[in-house]
Design an enzyme around this catalytic site. Structure first.
Site, PDB file in Angstrom:
ATOM      1  N   LYS A   1      10.664   7.264   0.222  1.00 50.32           N
ATOM      2  CA  LYS A   1      10.264   6.431   1.233  1.00 50.32           C
ATOM      3  C   LYS A   1      11.027   5.705   2.113  1.00 50.32           C
ATOM      4  O   LYS A   1      12.093   5.468   1.548  1.00 50.32           O
ATOM      5  CB  LYS A   1       9.212   5.455   0.368  1.00 50.32           C
ATOM      6  CG  LYS A   1       8.084   4.469   1.451  1.00 50.32           C
ATOM      7  CD  LYS A   1       7.483   3.614   0.534  1.00 50.32           C
ATOM      8  CE  LYS A   1       6.315   2.920   1.573  1.00 50.32           C
ATOM      9  NZ  LYS A   1       5.294   1.923   0.771  1.00 50.32           N
TER      10      LYS A   1
ATOM     11  N   GLU B   1      -8.750  -1.337  -9.105  1.00 51.50           N
ATOM     12  CA  GLU B   1      -9.511  -2.643  -9.075  1.00 51.50           C
ATOM     13  C   GLU B   1     -10.421  -2.918  -9.765  1.00 51.50           C
ATOM     14  O   GLU B   1     -11.045  -3.825 -10.238  1.00 51.50           O
ATOM     15  CB  GLU B   1     -10.230  -2.746  -7.393  1.00 51.50           C
ATOM     16  CG  GLU B   1      -9.082  -3.127  -6.342  1.00 51.50           C
ATOM     17  CD  GLU B   1      -8.340  -1.738  -5.692  1.00 51.50           C
ATOM     18  OE1 GLU B   1      -7.479  -1.703  -5.029  1.00 51.50           O
ATOM     19  OE2 GLU B   1      -8.718  -0.600  -6.257  1.00 51.50           O
TER      20      GLU B   1
ATOM     21  N   ARG C   1     -14.103  -2.665  -4.257  1.00 56.91           N
ATOM     22  CA  ARG C   1     -14.043  -1.340  -4.935  1.00 56.91           C
ATOM     23  C   ARG C   1     -14.477  -1.511  -6.310  1.00 56.91           C
ATOM     24  O   ARG C   1     -14.970  -0.752  -7.062  1.00 56.91           O
ATOM     25  CB  ARG C   1     -12.562  -0.638  -4.824  1.00 56.91           C
ATOM     26  CG  ARG C   1     -12.213  -0.723  -3.382  1.00 56.91           C
ATOM     27  CD  ARG C   1     -10.814   0.295  -3.560  1.00 56.91           C
ATOM     28  NE  ARG C   1     -11.202   1.705  -3.359  1.00 56.91           N
ATOM     29  CZ  ARG C   1     -10.117   2.741  -3.246  1.00 56.91           C
ATOM     30  NH1 ARG C   1      -9.047   2.227  -3.672  1.00 56.91           N
ATOM     31  NH2 ARG C   1     -10.249   3.801  -2.948  1.00 56.91           N
TER      32      ARG C   1
END
Length: 642
Positions: free
Chosen positions: A289, A375, A403
């Site tokens: 990243k 979640e 969610r």
């Protein structure tokens, strides 16, 4: 520094089809230029930088090998899609990213046929890719055609159960499907959990050298020269038979781990997969990243989300503020409460920095839990913590909590467990647009029996609401607060628990009462100043609670004024609807009260500044002033009354 990078090869590419004539060496050069253009663009606009830099080579290789938009590339979350947008006829608008009337910061179907499936939340890509694959095989018809379906999913997104539900289904259906696991060891925060550890072991163990045994895996997909032992084949085969056990048990052929930045690996492998794959296949690519831009590589979050920045130094250009952010006020208030109550603990779902819980974790690491992008698990985990005698603060963005809604209903509300829901990013959030706008939590929580639902009008009120939640043990309680900085009010030394279901009068007036729920209170006060200049002095009240409602306050306002207006940063069906229900049941409308409810409109509002988004929603001070004048039948100069 605004000088744009020199990109002679990229300048010749408008769409992926233009890449088909390029040599592998030229494609490698194109990747270098694409990385420079991405950094340059995001330095102007701000946005999600690190994720895109990590998939530059993968983006070039996918578009060079496959035939988009007929072949569907589905970028999980969409944080990493900026290089993809540059290559797909949108380079001329790339410096409008996340701006009003500009490009979305995520993939968006209405924006381009090269974005076959919109995404801004994680872990949906494999389900979507499988849907496209099945539609293809069933003869589905779309304008661009249906070819291969390729899901690019990060290792952080693989912590979500939905990814495994999709893989399990794909393995059962045995459809031709390509999943690329973009493993950068970093989602937004460092990934957590057993899956992260498993992926780490895949490339930490000894390379598997027995080609005969490896042939039991996906080696049969490789052309003859690779099977005969070319140097690159060894890299491709590294860990193939050892590491892919989990994925192979789910029905996927597994290749990897491979170097996701090495075009000499990516291009021949993708070409082979395109030519030979029959069923579902997973390519495990290791990436970095922030790759190729030193300030992003050096940053703790690898340049995940940035403001506009200096291209040379990477220094971000953030507007200074005289007020603390709501998120920081929440975090510091929770730490203060936890210092006096060792039962308080905090739960987040892969967003420790975004929710401020990184600060809590520094002070109380044993009482802070990052469950990853999970979640649903996070909510039920919090419910059991409450059942076990702890005081959990389940801390999630409004749109992420959606969610876990079934768990909120089934595992928390029905069992009346005292989970404290700290809901960040309430209301309209600006550059992230509709996908991250906290528009629905008031409505989806206020309709649940036994729930307490609060909204902070300012940062001082937020501090009191944290204390209120900490003290509340009678059932679930939620409080919401927006992204961004507070209003600059004087802060109390300690939060003081509020009386449940009681609002407050801010100022008294006549004729019209404005009952605010949340941070539009500051806009209400601005509107009131303009109205006073017209000879109208409204009563202003802060509801504080959408549930339970302050019945006495609301009925008194209705009795003492000819008009009552509610305002909230939420969709239809929330606070205003509950107030209307109360007034109807009490027969107030039978006696001529003029009632209006200002809510977010029944549309999804695209990215812009928060002020511009609230202008679209008609909820700024001028809109509130206009609503008061309209309900009272007062015409404004230069306007005819309807």
């Amino acid at each position: 520094m605004t000088e744009r990078p020199k990109t002679p090869l990229l300048d010749t590419i408008r769409r992926p089809a233009d890449m088909k004539s390029l040599s592998d060496r030229q494609l490698t050069q194109l990747a270098h230029e694409l990385r420079s253009e991405t950094v340059s663009a995001v330095s102007v606009t701000g946005g999600h930088l690190g994720a895109g830099l990590g998939v530059v080579e993968l983006t070039v290789a996918l578009h060079a090998v496959f035939d988009t938009p007929r072949d569907k590339i589905i970028w999980d979350v969409g944080h990493q899609c900026y290089p993809h947008k540059i290559l797909t006829e949108r380079r001329d608008r790339i410096r409008t990213l996340r701006m009003k009337d500009g490009l979305s910061g995520f993939t968006k179907r209405s924006e381009s046929p090269y974005d076959p499936f919109g995404a801004a939340h994680s872990s949906t890509s494999i389900s979507a890719a499988l849907g496209f694959a099945v539609a293809r095989d069933l003869g589905g018809v779309v304008a661009e055609g249906l070819g291969d379906a390729i899901a690019v999913i990060g290792d952080g997104s693989m912590s979500a159960g939905m990814a495994y539900e999709a893989m399990n289904n794909a393995g059962h259906l045995k459809k031709r499907l390509i999943v690329i696991l973009n493993d950068n060891e970093m989602s937004i925060a460092p990934p957590v959990g057993a899956m992260s550890a498993y992926l780490s072991r895949l490339y930490a163990e000894e390379p598997f050298q027995d080609f005969a045994a490896a042939a039991k895996g996906a080696v049969s997909l490789l052309p003859g020269p690779f099977r005969e032992g070319a140097k690159r084949a060894k890299e491709i085969l590294k860990g193939m038979a050892m590491g892919g056990t989990l994925f192979e048990q789910l029905g996927f052929s597994y290749i990897g781990p491979i170097d996701g930045h090495d075009m000499d690996v990516l291009l021949p492998l993708l070409r082979t997969v395109k030519a030979r794959a029959t069923g579902p296949i997973l390519i495990h690519a290791l990436t970095k990243k922030g790759k190729g831009y030193a300030p992003a590589e050096a940053a703790r979050d690898k340049g995940h989300a940035t403001a506009k920045f200096n291209l040379v130094t990477g220094e971000q250009k953030k507007t200074p503020s005289n007020a603390p952010s709501y998120t920081r006020v929440f975090a510091e208030s929770l730490i203060q409460e936890a210092a006096e109550d060792d039962k308080i603990c905090a739960i987040t779902a892969a967003m420790p920095d975004g929710t401020g819980l990184n600060l809590f974790a520094e002070r109380y690491p044993s009482r802070c839990f990052d469950v990853g992008i999970a979640e649903q698990h996070g909510v039920t985990f919090s419910a059991a913590l409450a059942a076990g005698g702890m005081k959990p603060f389940c801390t999630m963005y409004s749109t992420f909590l959606q969610r876990g809604y079934d768990q909120v209903v089934h595992d928390v509300a029905i069992q009346r467990l005292p989970v404290r829901f700290a809901i960040d990013r309430a209301g309209l959030v600006g550059a992230d647009g509709a996908t991250h706008a906290g528009a629905f939590d008031i409505a989806y929580l206020s309709n649940l029996p036994g729930f307490v639902v609060m909204a902070a009008a300012d940062e001082a009120e937020l501090k009191h609401m944290v204390a209120t939640a900490a003290a509340h043990d009678a059932g679930p309680i939620a409080f919401r607060f927006p992204r961004g900085d507070g209003t600059g009010v004087e802060m109390p030394a300690r939060g003081i628990p509020l009386e449940i279901g009681k609002g407050r009068i801010i100022s008294k007036g006549g004729r019209v009462a404005i009952l605010s729920f949340g941070t539009r209170l500051s806009e209400v006060e601005k509107a009131a100043e303009a109205l006073v200049a017209r000879g109208i002095t409204p009563t202003i009240a802060d509801a504080r609670f959408a549930k339970p409602l302050d019945r006495d306050l609301i009925l008194d306002l209705a009795a003492d004024h000819e008009a009552l207006i509610t305002i909230e940063e939420g969709a239809i069906g929330g606070f205003g609807s509950h107030v209307a229900q109360l007034l109807a049941e009490e027969g107030v409308f039978d006696h001529g009260l003029k009632y209006r409810s200002m809510v977010l409109p029944d549309i999804f509002i695209d990215q812009a500044s928060p002020e511009d988004m609230y202008a679209v929603a008609r909820m700024n001070a001028s809109d509130i002033e206009a609503k008061v004048l309209d309900v009272l039948g007062v015409a404004r100069i230069g306007e005819a009354r309807a």
